[in-house]
Design an enzyme around this catalytic site. Structure first.
Site, PDB file in Angstrom:
ATOM      1  N   ARG A 127       0.986  -1.311  -0.131  1.00 34.39           N
ATOM      2  CA  ARG A 127      -0.024  -0.061  -0.046  1.00 34.39           C
ATOM      3  C   ARG A 127       0.845   1.357   0.027  1.00 34.39           C
ATOM      4  O   ARG A 127       0.436   2.146   0.503  1.00 34.39           O
ATOM      5  CB  ARG A 127      -1.092  -0.086   1.380  1.00 34.39           C
ATOM      6  CG  ARG A 127      -2.139  -0.991   1.066  1.00 34.39           C
ATOM      7  CD  ARG A 127      -3.132  -0.997   2.194  1.00 34.39           C
ATOM      8  NE  ARG A 127      -2.244  -1.387   3.318  1.00 34.39           N
ATOM      9  CZ  ARG A 127      -2.972  -1.224   4.735  1.00 34.39           C
ATOM     10  NH1 ARG A 127      -4.067  -0.285   4.695  1.00 34.39           N
ATOM     11  NH2 ARG A 127      -2.183  -1.351   5.591  1.00 34.39           N
ATOM     12  N   LEU A 131       1.493   3.402  -2.400  1.00 34.47           N
ATOM     13  CA  LEU A 131       0.864   4.405  -2.819  1.00 34.47           C
ATOM     14  C   LEU A 131      -0.266   5.445  -2.078  1.00 34.47           C
ATOM     15  O   LEU A 131      -0.409   6.434  -1.802  1.00 34.47           O
ATOM     16  CB  LEU A 131      -0.018   4.154  -4.089  1.00 34.47           C
ATOM     17  CG  LEU A 131      -0.611   5.425  -5.101  1.00 34.47           C
ATOM     18  CD1 LEU A 131       0.478   6.480  -5.403  1.00 34.47           C
ATOM     19  CD2 LEU A 131      -1.161   4.772  -6.312  1.00 34.47           C
ATOM     20  N   HIS A 134     -28.432   0.603   5.104  1.00 33.29           N
ATOM     21  CA  HIS A 134     -27.730   1.801   4.530  1.00 33.29           C
ATOM     22  C   HIS A 134     -27.250   1.334   3.169  1.00 33.29           C
ATOM     23  O   HIS A 134     -26.667   0.098   3.112  1.00 33.29           O
ATOM     24  CB  HIS A 134     -26.653   2.472   5.595  1.00 33.29           C
ATOM     25  CG  HIS A 134     -25.984   3.294   4.988  1.00 33.29           C
ATOM     26  ND1 HIS A 134     -26.196   4.512   4.501  1.00 33.29           N
ATOM     27  CD2 HIS A 134     -24.558   3.191   4.362  1.00 33.29           C
ATOM     28  CE1 HIS A 134     -25.172   5.364   3.980  1.00 33.29           C
ATOM     29  NE2 HIS A 134     -24.428   4.523   3.818  1.00 33.29           N
ATOM     30  N   CYS A 182     -24.896   3.192  -0.165  1.00 34.23           N
ATOM     31  CA  CYS A 182     -23.818   4.239  -0.615  1.00 34.23           C
ATOM     32  C   CYS A 182     -23.448   4.050  -2.136  1.00 34.23           C
ATOM     33  O   CYS A 182     -23.091   2.851  -2.404  1.00 34.23           O
ATOM     34  CB  CYS A 182     -23.044   4.739   0.362  1.00 34.23           C
ATOM     35  SG  CYS A 182     -21.415   3.518   0.612  1.00 34.23           S
ATOM     36  N   GLU A 218     -26.838   7.486   0.394  1.00 31.92           N
ATOM     37  CA  GLU A 218     -25.847   8.344  -0.236  1.00 31.92           C
ATOM     38  C   GLU A 218     -26.705   9.262  -1.181  1.00 31.92           C
ATOM     39  O   GLU A 218     -27.079   8.748  -2.125  1.00 31.92           O
ATOM     40  CB  GLU A 218     -24.494   7.625  -0.955  1.00 31.92           C
ATOM     41  CG  GLU A 218     -23.576   8.849  -1.553  1.00 31.92           C
ATOM     42  CD  GLU A 218     -23.807   9.420  -2.718  1.00 31.92           C
ATOM     43  OE1 GLU A 218     -23.954  10.641  -3.085  1.00 31.92           O
ATOM     44  OE2 GLU A 218     -24.477   8.751  -3.588  1.00 31.92           O
ATOM     45  N   HIS A 237     -16.395  11.457   2.221  1.00 29.24           N
ATOM     46  CA  HIS A 237     -15.693  11.142   1.592  1.00 29.24           C
ATOM     47  C   HIS A 237     -14.492  12.413   1.482  1.00 29.24           C
ATOM     48  O   HIS A 237     -13.448  12.156   0.627  1.00 29.24           O
ATOM     49  CB  HIS A 237     -15.671   9.942   0.130  1.00 29.24           C
ATOM     50  CG  HIS A 237     -16.040   8.791   0.717  1.00 29.24           C
ATOM     51  ND1 HIS A 237     -17.621   8.584   0.940  1.00 29.24           N
ATOM     52  CD2 HIS A 237     -15.547   7.808   1.002  1.00 29.24           C
ATOM     53  CE1 HIS A 237     -17.739   7.483   1.021  1.00 29.24           C
ATOM     54  NE2 HIS A 237     -16.618   6.722   1.139  1.00 29.24           N
ATOM     55  N   CYS A 260     -22.458   8.195   4.981  1.00 24.13           N
ATOM     56  CA  CYS A 260     -21.728   7.165   4.927  1.00 24.13           C
ATOM     57  C   CYS A 260     -21.090   7.270   6.340  1.00 24.13           C
ATOM     58  O   CYS A 260     -21.379   8.154   7.085  1.00 24.13           O
ATOM     59  CB  CYS A 260     -20.852   6.935   3.821  1.00 24.13           C
ATOM     60  SG  CYS A 260     -20.319   5.112   3.713  1.00 24.13           S
TER      61      CYS A 260
END
Length: 757
Positions: free
Chosen positions: A15, A17, A640, A642, A664, A693, A725
């Site tokens: 990970r 990046l 929920h 999204c 969402e 986000h 979210c």
């Protein structure tokens, strides 16, 4: 040239990046440091493919956030509100994806949606009447030069195709997709010309939108674009690459157009195999056969694949390829040393899939039959653990087990009388920020540095703190914060029999966000409570209602790597029974509101509408009903969803028979509200009022206006106020300020309603 892949993972084996990008966003690293990390990763990925023996290596599949956004940015599809920020190109690019906020400017991010039927997300390009489509960027060309400098002699340029770019975009104004076809075709023609000067042999144009149902107008638009575009290709060979489904509507059209190669997915559907067998495949084109599964992690059964390839009877050249980009699987199964050998030996992540393509090619060419024998022996050893009690329980299910009584309208009145919540009740979706100390606490437990009691005591202090924050902020229905959970699917998988877990099986979900999907290996069952202790602990801290927080069976399945020896329906039903037991346990412990998240309900919806119900919704919706059908009328069930498009399955969502559904809605500019109204949606609803986000914090005034827009179309008595979210990925400052503003805005609108009444 006999092997290729559609695309490769880009987040880094460890990970790299993700961390480099997040450090840059937090101003802990320079832009130069981020660019250096990206360049190193690209070099590693190209070198790995070359060493494996892949003949045609993709270049252009790397992205800092999303390749659809990359294509839009390359062609100047950038709304003026972002250009007016005066940022450099990289920061402007990130502003499109994440939004932007400073002392002098505040701009929301572009919408984000699910990438076809995957858990990957793409940023939705936005056209308006002033959009000036033209080739302005250099990212693709720079990376081609970079690849050649690093010894990749025959790179394959890769970019999202013009038809898919148009089909996935939104259009603000009078102009629609067809109005931009000519200018976009010209821009792609300029791209082709520039690639020609770089000596590129192949350009891969990704057109997965061909797997959707296509009207005559769609096919005409596609043909119009490519008639002109292919006339400009000169020495560059153009590969039309499709994936995720079949091309039944357009097969005759695309095989007649002068493409040099056509890529078909032979894993996601048998329809493409049928098309090639029945209608033939042009001898003057190269078939890029997608035979290695780019979405799942199991070894390829070579004998089956070779039989499929031979049955096609293709007269021309065949290139063996992945069914889709390998970005949807982790990097290297050999790193998973904690898994039992009986499981690990059956796994193929991205690195192993490269080897599979080369081995399949050798077998297909008749050069290596020993590998085929070894592969057959491997498949004779698969032993998935079975649970007879689970099978018996499923066999005894009746229609009554899928039906909740009394009907929703009667439950709604009962619940309002019991809860006495105000109009426009406020809540959050579940998680609060997973701060550094929370992650460190989990790491210490995993490493054996602290006891389970110490771990739990730390989380209990966090729960106390977040309950008090919500009380002080004035939130009406509270959550415990989910500090004990690493991931909303992995956490439940760890508590259920039938799952196994990777150490380093990270897959990109969006931007810098990665997930580590569990692997379903055996029959699934629940042997003890999963969330009861933490939820009950939180419930005892307050007089407010506290929601129990669960992940639904369809989402757990869709966000795991599934078995291939049983049907999705069978697997989801097993998970549904396990979560049903948890729901009833929570209710027995006086938890009056239980949220069962089904974020991924739409994710595995077949791309063809004709298959929606018979192949998916006819069992996915009942699976959710099975989870909650046994609770009392006064127990309120929330769910929920999204970052997807729900308007076309609104009726199916209403049929989930939940009491409250949060969606969402903020990134899509509340467009879902009109669809709810048009469908006479009966479930109480919480349209997300701000985008979690993005680091951007909405003001009270902005949120107040959003809430007023919602209740202008929906009855206030049926509306809940919440973010779009969970808050896990935000900082505490961002989350606390945004939630406080949200509650204040709801109170102001609520007061105006009371004054009016």
């Amino acid at each position: 040239m006999t092997t290729s892949i559609i695309g490769f993972p880009r987040i880094g084996e460890h990970r790299e990046l993700k961390f480099a990008t997040e450090h840059y966003w937090k101003k802990r690293a320079t832009q130069e440091e981020l660019l250096t990390t990206a360049k190193q990763l690209r070099a590693q990925h190209w070198a790995k493919q070359k060493a494996a023996g892949i003949d045609l290596i993709p270049v252009g599949d790397f992205s800092f956030f999303d390749t659809t956004l990359d294509a839009a940015y390359l062609f100047n599809i950038v709304p003026d509100r972002y250009k007016s920020l005066g940022l450099d190109s990289l920061d402007e690019y990130f502003a499109l994806a994440r939004g932007y906020q400073s002392e002098t400017a505040s701009v929301k991010a572009l919408p984000m949606k699910k990438w076809f039927n995957t858990n990957y997300h793409y940023i939705v390009p936005e056209f308006d009447d002033q959009t000036d489509v033209k080739l302005v960027g250099s990212k693709l060309f720079d990376e081609i030069t970079e690849a050649k400098d690093q010894g990749i002699e025959n790179p394959k340029a890769v970019i999202v195709g013009p038809y898919t770019l148009l089909k996935l975009s939104i259009f603000k104004g009078h102009k629609q997709a067809s109005d931009f076809a000519a200018s976009l075709t010209t821009a792609y023609s300029e791209l082709l010309a520039k690639l020609n000067t770089q000596g590129i042999n192949w350009l891969q144009l990704d057109e997965p939108a061909l797997s959707f149902d296509q009207s005559e107008a769609d096919i005409a638009l596609f043909a119009k674009i490519y008639d002109k575009l292919l006339a400009a290709k000169k020495d560059v060979k153009v590969l039309l690459q499709t994936y995720f489904g079949d091309v039944r509507d357009s097969y005759q059209t695309i095989t007649k157009l002068p493409f040099d190669g056509i890529g078909l997915d032979f894993v996601a559907t048998k329809e493409n195999i049928k098309l090639v067998k029945q209608d033939g495949f042009p001898a003057d084109k190269v078939l890029f056969a997608g035979v290695v599964n780019g979405k799942n992690i199991w070894r390829n059964h070579y004998v089956t694949t070779i039989e499929t390839l031979k049955s096609l009877n293709v007269a021309g050249d065949v290139v063996l390829s992945s069914s889709c980009s390998l970005q949807h699987v982790p990097y290297d199964a050999s790193l998973e040393t904690n898994l039992p050998k009986s499981v690990q030996r059956h796994l193929a992540f991205a690195y192993q899939k490269l080897d599979e393509l080369v081995e399949l090619d050798a077998i297909f060419q008749g050069h290596d039959q020993k590998v085929l024998a070894v592969n057959n022996e491997l498949f004779s050893t698969i032993r998935h653990p079975e649970n007879q009690q689970v099978k018996t329980r499923i066999d005894h299910l009746t229609p009554a087990d899928y039906t909740r009584l009394p009907e929703r309208s009667k439950r709604e009145k009962i619940q309002k009388d019991v809860f006495h919540l105000p109009e426009l009740p406020t809540t959050t979706i579940g998680s609060f920020p997973q701060t550094k100390d929370v992650r460190q606490n989990r790491s210490k437990l995993r490493k054996g540095e602290i006891t389970r009691a110490e771990y739990d005591a730390f989380n209990q202090e966090k729960i106390k703190r977040i309950i008090k924050f919500q009380e002080d902020a004035g939130v009406d229905v509270l959550v415990h914060g989910e500090y004990e959970r690493n991931d909303m699917v992995e956490y439940f998988g760890e508590k259920l029999d039938g799952f196994v877990f990777t150490q380093n099986g990270w897959v990109q979900s969006y931007g810098s966000r990665g997930v580590k999907p569990p692997i379903i290996w055996g029959d699934v069952s629940r042997n003890e409570p999963i969330t009861v202790d933490t939820t009950v602990f939180a419930n005892k801290l307050t007089d407010h209602l506290v929601k129990g927080m669960l992940t639904g069976p369809v989402t757990i399945f869709n966000w795991s790597f599934p078995r291939e020896d049983i049907t999705p329906e069978q697997s989801v039903t097993q998970i549904a029974l396990a979560i049903r037991d948890e729901v009833l346990d929570l209710e027995a412990h006086d938890i009056k509101i239980i949220q069962i998240d089904e974020l991924a309900l739409r994710e595995n919806l077949p791309l063809r509408k004709s298959d929606w119900y018979s192949a998916y919704l006819d069992w996915a919706v009942p699976a959710f009903r099975l989870v909650h059908s046994g609770v009392k009328p006064e127990t309120q069930i929330h769910t929920h969803m999204c970052y997807s498009e729900f308007g076309d399955i609104i009726q199916a969502i209403d049929n989930l028979d939940a009491d409250v559904i949060s969606f969402e809605a903020s990134r899509s500019d509340l467009s879902l509200i009109d669809q709810l109204v048009a469908a006479d949606f009966q479930t109480e609803v919480g349209p997300g009022v701000y985008d979690i986000h993005s680091p951007r914090i909405p003001s009270v005034e902005e949120l107040e206006e959003i809430i007023k827009r919602i209740i202008a179309k929906l009855p206030a008595a049926k509306v809940w106020i919440n973010p779009d979210c969970g808050l896990k990925t935000r900082s505490e400052k961002e989350a606390f300020e945004a939630v406080t503003n949200m509650v204040e805005a709801a109170k102001k609108v609520r007061s105006s309603l009371y004054e009016t009444n």
